[in-house]
Design an enzyme around this catalytic site. Structure first.
Site, short mmCIF file in Angstrom:
data_model
loop_
_atom_site.label_atom_id
_atom_site.label_comp_id
_atom_site.label_asym_id
_atom_site.label_seq_id
_atom_site.Cartn_x
_atom_site.Cartn_y
_atom_site.Cartn_z
N SER A 70 -7.48 61.86 91.05
CA SER A 70 -8.71 61.17 90.73
C SER A 70 -9.71 61.99 91.37
CB SER A 70 -8.56 59.96 91.40
OG SER A 70 -9.89 59.20 91.50
N HIS A 91 -9.39 50.91 94.65
CA HIS A 91 -10.76 51.05 94.06
C HIS A 91 -10.75 50.42 92.66
CE1 HIS A 91 -14.79 52.14 93.14
NE2 HIS A 91 -14.13 53.49 92.41
N TYR A 112 -16.14 30.74 103.71
CA TYR A 112 -15.23 31.21 104.70
C TYR A 112 -14.48 32.27 104.18
CZ TYR A 112 -11.32 28.21 103.32
OH TYR A 112 -10.38 27.63 102.48
#
Length: 210
Positions: A70, A91, A112
């Site tokens: 990549s 990713h 949270y």
């Protein structure tokens, strides 16, 4: 190595099926020996075969005859070199995380579950051209004390101790991004205090994922 290559392909295809990234955008890697295995450049995930997955050493060496990694392999390399706990990286150019990132803003503790990324908020790395060492530096800064971040005008990145957990964290970041965008439509959301987030982070250490 064969099983790890197959696992990378499995989760690469899930980038498409789970709508975290379309076609060939995004990339996935897993630490292996003195380097890492990563998805190749420019190939649709639906067509990937085991021998398409490329090995890159931590020094940045790869055999071009066996495939080209990549274009963003450098930030995978830098994360593995700087974070020993990182065993797998996902990713993605997921829609909501990317949308938030285009405003060059991170995600505050409006919920949270932001703590699942490892800190009291989710940072947004500064923009730099994809595949550059400058982008790697920006990402590492945003990942300080965290396992995931947004990447300005680009997307998101998450790492964990295995691919299952890394992928789930990327899904969580996308869901949190959607919730944040939705909350902003109603006005300015209430933000949890640092004190409260410290409590949540302490509890999150025992949270079982994957």
């Amino acid at each position: 190595m064969k099983n790890l290559r197959s696992e990378i392909i499995k989760y690469s295809k899930m980038l498409n099926s789970k709508k975290l990234s379309a076609l060939r955008s995004g990339n996935i890697s897993s630490r292996y020996k003195d380097g890492f295995l990563i998805t190749p450049s420019g190939k649709k995930y639906s067509a990937l075969k085991n021998n398409d997955i490329v090995f890159v050493s931590l020094n940045g060496y790869f055999d071009k005859k066996k495939g080209i990694p990549s274009s963003e392999w450098k930030f995978h390399q830098d994360i593995y070199r700087s974070k020993k706990e990182a065993k797998a990286i996902v990713h993605a150019h997921s829609t909501c995380a990317t949308a938030v990132s285009t405003h060059k803003r991170g995600i505050p503790p409006f919920h949270y579950m932001v703590a699942m990324a490892g800190g009291h908020d989710i940072k947004c790395a500064k923009y730099a051209t994809f595949g550059t060492r400058e982008l790697s530096k920006n990402i590492l800064k945003a990942l300080k004390g965290r396992k995931a971040c947004l990447i300005s005008n680009h997307g998101q990145i998450a790492f964990e101790e295995n691919l299952s957990k890394a992928f789930e964290l990327a899904e969580e970041v996308e869901n949190i991004s959607l919730q944040y965008i939705t909350s902003l439509k109603l006005g300015k959301p209430k933000i949890l205090s640092i004190k409260e987030m410290k409590k949540v982070l302490s509890k999150a250490k025992n949270y079982k994922r994957g």
